[in-house]
Design an enzyme around this catalytic site. Sequence first.
Site, PDB file in Angstrom:
ATOM      1  N   HIS A  80       0.900  -1.086   0.018  1.00  0.00           N
ATOM      2  CA  HIS A  80       0.057  -0.150   0.156  1.00  0.00           C
ATOM      3  C   HIS A  80       0.801   1.309   0.083  1.00  0.00           C
ATOM      4  O   HIS A  80       0.288   2.313   0.443  1.00  0.00           O
ATOM      5  CB  HIS A  80      -0.892   0.082   1.266  1.00  0.00           C
ATOM      6  CG  HIS A  80      -1.949  -1.045   1.185  1.00  0.00           C
ATOM      7  ND1 HIS A  80      -2.886  -1.377   2.150  1.00  0.00           N
ATOM      8  CD2 HIS A  80      -2.456  -1.678   0.189  1.00  0.00           C
ATOM      9  CE1 HIS A  80      -3.808  -2.345   1.914  1.00  0.00           C
ATOM     10  NE2 HIS A  80      -3.478  -2.562   0.509  1.00  0.00           N
ATOM     11  N   SER A 124      -6.881  -7.995   9.889  1.00  0.00           N
ATOM     12  CA  SER A 124      -8.111  -8.490   9.895  1.00  0.00           C
ATOM     13  C   SER A 124      -8.622  -9.310   8.528  1.00  0.00           C
ATOM     14  O   SER A 124      -9.583  -9.937   8.404  1.00  0.00           O
ATOM     15  CB  SER A 124      -9.117  -7.206  10.080  1.00  0.00           C
ATOM     16  OG  SER A 124      -8.917  -6.277   9.097  1.00  0.00           O
ATOM     17  N   VAL A 171       1.360  -9.893  19.070  1.00  0.00           N
ATOM     18  CA  VAL A 171       2.511 -10.375  17.879  1.00  0.00           C
ATOM     19  C   VAL A 171       3.900 -10.368  18.625  1.00  0.00           C
ATOM     20  O   VAL A 171       4.944 -10.952  18.152  1.00  0.00           O
ATOM     21  CB  VAL A 171       2.584  -9.554  16.558  1.00  0.00           C
ATOM     22  CG1 VAL A 171       1.300  -9.804  15.640  1.00  0.00           C
ATOM     23  CG2 VAL A 171       2.418  -8.085  16.925  1.00  0.00           C
TER      24      VAL A 171
END
Length: 257
Positions: free
Chosen positions: A129, A203, A245
């Site tokens: 992105h 997600s 994480v």
Amino acid sequence: MDDLERLAADLGSADTVVAFTGAGISAPSGVPTFRGDDGVWDRFDEGQFTYGRFQRDPEGFWRDRVELQRVMFDEAYEPNAAHEALAEMGRDGDLEAILTQNTDGLHAEAAAAIDDGGENDEPTVLELHGNSQRVRCTDCGKRRDGDPIFERAANGELPPTCDCGGVFKPDVVLFGEQLPGAVIQRARSLARESDVFLAIGSSLVVEPAASLPRLAASTGATVGIVNLEATPCDDIADVVHREDVTDAIPRLRELVD
Ligand code: APR
């Protein structure tokens, strides 16, 4: 054997391991996530950050984007233990590539910080992105450091423009904008080639996040998901691990060693 140990065993015997990451990996560094508790899209209307709006109303787009940038990137964030563990796995040859939806540059920073005397390659980091710390001129294509341009916009230059007269755009992929063809093709072929595909801190609802784990699974990869919340890909995953994480990824790395 717990689920992380199973995943580590698969990693240990794999030729090609690919990691795919989202906002959840940078959340422990302080970068806000988009969805979930206190997500950015609870505070901002994501419909105002589309490519269509940028083209129709660059002035309004930039006014709102300055505000979004301030909320998302006001601090100087540092890579955390999960970014570092992935970078180390790359250096050690246990990870082929890191595909990320994040635009914060923290994977590249963690990879660059590894000092091994140039003996090993840094892992390939593919920023799907783009990068929020840069802007790009929509006419001449020149890329510039974003900070001074965001500052000009905050001081009322709306929209900020390049020396050539073209309008600057944050160097990120906006909603409704195509991902660069070469980038998405590379991401797809890495997903297809992978023996283990790890989806971390995402997600998995926005493309290509939603389809890459399925693509990897369809070509026989073991799919592991490390995320605090359930995702729509959990049903096709071989291992679903719910843990922060910064605990899970360093432990995974140790288990692979
Ligand atoms: N450890 C593990 N998982 C975490 C942690 C953590 N410390 N913190 C948050 N998460 C998980 C959340 O449970 C959530 O499911 O990370 C996920 C982040 O999801 P999103 O905010 O939707 O981020 P992401 O999947 O990267 O979003 C995709 O949406 O708006 C766009 O362009 C933006 O690239 C972004 C895309």
